[in-house]
Design a protein around this motif. Structure first.
Motif, PDB file in Angstrom:
ATOM      1  N   SER A  70     -33.108  -4.960   2.651  1.00  0.00           N
ATOM      2  CA  SER A  70     -33.286  -5.945   1.577  1.00  0.00           C
ATOM      3  C   SER A  70     -32.419  -7.175   1.808  1.00  0.00           C
ATOM      4  O   SER A  70     -31.294  -7.091   2.321  1.00  0.00           O
ATOM      5  N   PHE A  71     -32.991  -8.312   1.480  1.00  0.00           N
ATOM      6  CA  PHE A  71     -32.307  -9.611   1.543  1.00  0.00           C
ATOM      7  C   PHE A  71     -32.037 -10.017   0.108  1.00  0.00           C
ATOM      8  O   PHE A  71     -32.971 -10.221  -0.667  1.00  0.00           O
ATOM      9  N   GLU A  76     -34.056 -18.185  -1.118  1.00  0.00           N
ATOM     10  CA  GLU A  76     -35.049 -18.778  -1.994  1.00  0.00           C
ATOM     11  C   GLU A  76     -35.951 -17.689  -2.589  1.00  0.00           C
ATOM     12  O   GLU A  76     -36.224 -17.678  -3.777  1.00  0.00           O
ATOM     13  N   THR A  77     -36.360 -16.770  -1.719  1.00  0.00           N
ATOM     14  CA  THR A  77     -37.172 -15.653  -2.202  1.00  0.00           C
ATOM     15  C   THR A  77     -36.589 -14.344  -1.685  1.00  0.00           C
ATOM     16  O   THR A  77     -36.876 -13.952  -0.556  1.00  0.00           O
ATOM     17  N   PRO A  78     -35.742 -13.704  -2.495  1.00  0.00           N
ATOM     18  CA  PRO A  78     -35.217 -12.401  -2.061  1.00  0.00           C
ATOM     19  C   PRO A  78     -36.387 -11.465  -1.774  1.00  0.00           C
ATOM     20  O   PRO A  78     -37.413 -11.549  -2.444  1.00  0.00           O
ATOM     21  N   LEU A  79     -36.257 -10.634  -0.755  1.00  0.00           N
ATOM     22  CA  LEU A  79     -37.354  -9.716  -0.443  1.00  0.00           C
ATOM     23  C   LEU A  79     -36.813  -8.529   0.324  1.00  0.00           C
ATOM     24  O   LEU A  79     -35.617  -8.464   0.628  1.00  0.00           O
ATOM     25  N   SER A  80     -37.678  -7.589   0.628  1.00  0.00           N
ATOM     26  CA  SER A  80     -37.263  -6.501   1.500  1.00  0.00           C
ATOM     27  C   SER A  80     -38.326  -6.297   2.568  1.00  0.00           C
ATOM     28  O   SER A  80     -39.487  -6.637   2.382  1.00  0.00           O
ATOM     29  N   MET A  81     -37.881  -5.796   3.705  1.00  0.00           N
ATOM     30  CA  MET A  81     -38.784  -5.604   4.838  1.00  0.00           C
ATOM     31  C   MET A  81     -38.757  -4.155   5.287  1.00  0.00           C
ATOM     32  O   MET A  81     -37.710  -3.516   5.323  1.00  0.00           O
ATOM     33  N   ALA A  82     -39.952  -3.666   5.657  1.00  0.00           N
ATOM     34  CA  ALA A  82     -40.056  -2.330   6.234  1.00  0.00           C
ATOM     35  C   ALA A  82     -39.738  -2.428   7.734  1.00  0.00           C
ATOM     36  O   ALA A  82     -39.762  -3.523   8.311  1.00  0.00           O
ATOM     37  N   LEU A 139     -36.184 -17.403   5.429  1.00  0.00           N
ATOM     38  CA  LEU A 139     -35.990 -16.940   4.044  1.00  0.00           C
ATOM     39  C   LEU A 139     -35.233 -17.975   3.214  1.00  0.00           C
ATOM     40  O   LEU A 139     -34.923 -17.734   2.054  1.00  0.00           O
ATOM     41  N   ARG A 140     -34.918 -19.098   3.832  1.00  0.00           N
ATOM     42  CA  ARG A 140     -34.337 -20.252   3.145  1.00  0.00           C
ATOM     43  C   ARG A 140     -33.120 -19.917   2.261  1.00  0.00           C
ATOM     44  O   ARG A 140     -33.206 -19.950   1.030  1.00  0.00           O
ATOM     45  N   TRP A 213     -26.871   1.401  10.414  1.00  0.00           N
ATOM     46  CA  TRP A 213     -27.624   1.820   9.215  1.00  0.00           C
ATOM     47  C   TRP A 213     -27.723   0.679   8.211  1.00  0.00           C
ATOM     48  O   TRP A 213     -27.555   0.854   6.998  1.00  0.00           O
ATOM     49  N   LEU A 214     -28.044  -0.500   8.753  1.00  0.00           N
ATOM     50  CA  LEU A 214     -28.070  -1.724   7.943  1.00  0.00           C
ATOM     51  C   LEU A 214     -29.167  -1.627   6.875  1.00  0.00           C
ATOM     52  O   LEU A 214     -30.331  -1.400   7.206  1.00  0.00           O
ATOM     53  N   VAL A 215     -28.794  -1.776   5.602  1.00  0.00           N
ATOM     54  CA  VAL A 215     -29.800  -1.710   4.526  1.00  0.00           C
ATOM     55  C   VAL A 215     -29.828  -2.959   3.649  1.00  0.00           C
ATOM     56  O   VAL A 215     -30.775  -3.160   2.896  1.00  0.00           O
TER      57      VAL A 215
END
Ligand code: MTE
Ligand code: MO
Length: 370
Positions: A70-71, A76-82, A139-140, A213-215
């Motif tokens: 997760s970011f 600008e737009t927090p999100l998470s990536m698989a 991700l600005r 184990w970066l999350v």
């Protein structure tokens, strides 16, 4: 055959265990965190399973299928990536030499209470992942962002504080150091103990920066205050000092121990005659320029092998005519920034970044005569 080590040890090669008092917690740490078998210094790329490990807490058993990075914070737009989304990003592979900041601290006397590394907390694997800087740029993050915090899924206590293992890098560091989000080592998915399914790789810096184990990546408008960033990993001469943060790996070299070991003491023995001595040298700051090899403080220049990458160690070798007797072998590297390994350690409170020249004592003799 008599004992070739009787001269140096002053007694037989199984000295009484009471002579070397380690406390139980150090033995636990040493069992938890294995080092590089020194004979593997003969290889450019450290095989999977032979790379040293340093985990502060327990290995979190993350499942790749359910994994998300997760970011958070000032994006600008927090999100998470698989994981498969991260793997679909541009892919780079590079050999990176990683060394623990505590490598070499066991030479300190009295030794600090921490992981008692001799010289084996170093290795080089080919890491595959995606460059972090362009991903973050997309991700600005807000202009006022001053720090990115990287947190692992592992948690535990240190100095009485419960925390996730976390480190941070400034926007300039993320860009300038060529940081990657890595999901493979030596062409295989990361092993659990090396940070599966995803970890940070910070080329050129001591290992603590390469969060396993970066999350979570959090964009912050002030410096990250996590314990491992703000308190630990500082050069200090006393607990009261704020100290200087530990960053780039200092120039260092090690050699493949020649000959054969004594089981218990690890003392070395070899036959007289011509022998090729080999080792590796590295520096996080600048390319290695020179390695010297010393026999009983008589120094000669070693030959550098082909470089394998800008962030990886460099092989070196030298041919030596071993004459009977007890000898102290040593190696000493210099980088192109003019940094050279000190002859004796320059200590700080935690024994960090000891890059003093390595010395290996070897007994040379005909088998019948030793
Ligand atoms: N999440 C997390 N990341 C971590 C650590 C840790 O304990 N937890 N240890 C750091 C330290 S001190 C080092 S030296 C390297 C070691 O990486 P390795 O175990 O893959 O060799 O990981 C770093 N990243
Ligand atoms: Mo470390």
């Amino acid at each position: 055959m008599s004992d070739p080590f009787r001269f140096s040890a002053g007694h037989d090669s199984r000295p009484p265990a009471e002579d070397c008092v380690y406390c139980e917690s150090e033995v636990r740490l040493a069992n938890l965190n294995p080092g590089l078998p020194p004979e593997m210094l003969a290889l450019d790329i450290t095989p999977l399973g032979a790379h040293y490990r340093l985990s502060h807490f327990d290995v979190p058993l993350l499942d790749a299928a359910g994994y998300r990075l997760s970011f958070e914070g000032e994006f600008e737009t927090p999100l998470s990536m698989a994981l498969d989304e991260i793997q679909a990003e541009p892919r780079v592979t590079m050999p990176v030499t990683m060394e623990c900041a505590g490598n070499g601290r066991a030479e300190m006397s009295p030794r600090p209470r921490s992981m008692p590394w001799m010289h084996e907390a170093v290795g080089t694997m080919e890491w595959t992942g995606t460059p972090l800087a362009p991903l973050i740029a997309r991700l600005r993050p807000a202009n006022r962002v001053r720090d990115f915090a990287f947190e692992g899924a592992d948690r535990g206590f240190d100095r009485g504080v419960l925390h996730a293992f976390g480190r941070s890098l400034t926007p300039d560091e993320v860009e300038g150091l060529g940081v990657i989000l890595a999901y493979e080592a030596n062409g295989q998915p990361l092993l659990l103990q090396h940070g599966a399914p995803l970890r940070l790789i910070v080329p050129g810096w001591y290992g603590m920066a390469s969060v396993k184990w970066l999350v979570r990546i959090t964009a912050l408008t002030s410096r990250y205050q996590g314990l491992q960033q703000a308190q630990n990993y500082h050069f200090r001469q006393s607990e009261e000092e704020p100290g200087e943060p530990v960053t780039a790996i200092r120039v260092k070299s090690l050699m493949v121990p020649p000959g054969v070991p004594d089981w218990y003491t690890r003392s070395r023995w070899m036959e007289p005659g011509p022998v090729r001595i080999r080792g590796r040298a590295w520096s996080g700051d600048a390319p290695v320029e020179r390695v010297e090899f010393g026999v009983d403080d008589d120094w000669t220049l070693a030959t550098l092998d082909k470089a394998i990458g800008p962030h990886a160690w460099r092989g070196w070798h030298v041919d030596w005519e071993a004459v009977p007797g007890h000898h102290i072998l040593a190696c000493r590297a210099t980088d192109s920034a003019g940094q050279r390994q000190p002859i004796t350690p320059v200590w700080n409170l935690s024994g960090f970044a000891n890059n003093a020249v390595q010395r290996i004592e070897v007994a040379v003799g005909e088998e019948e005569n030793v």
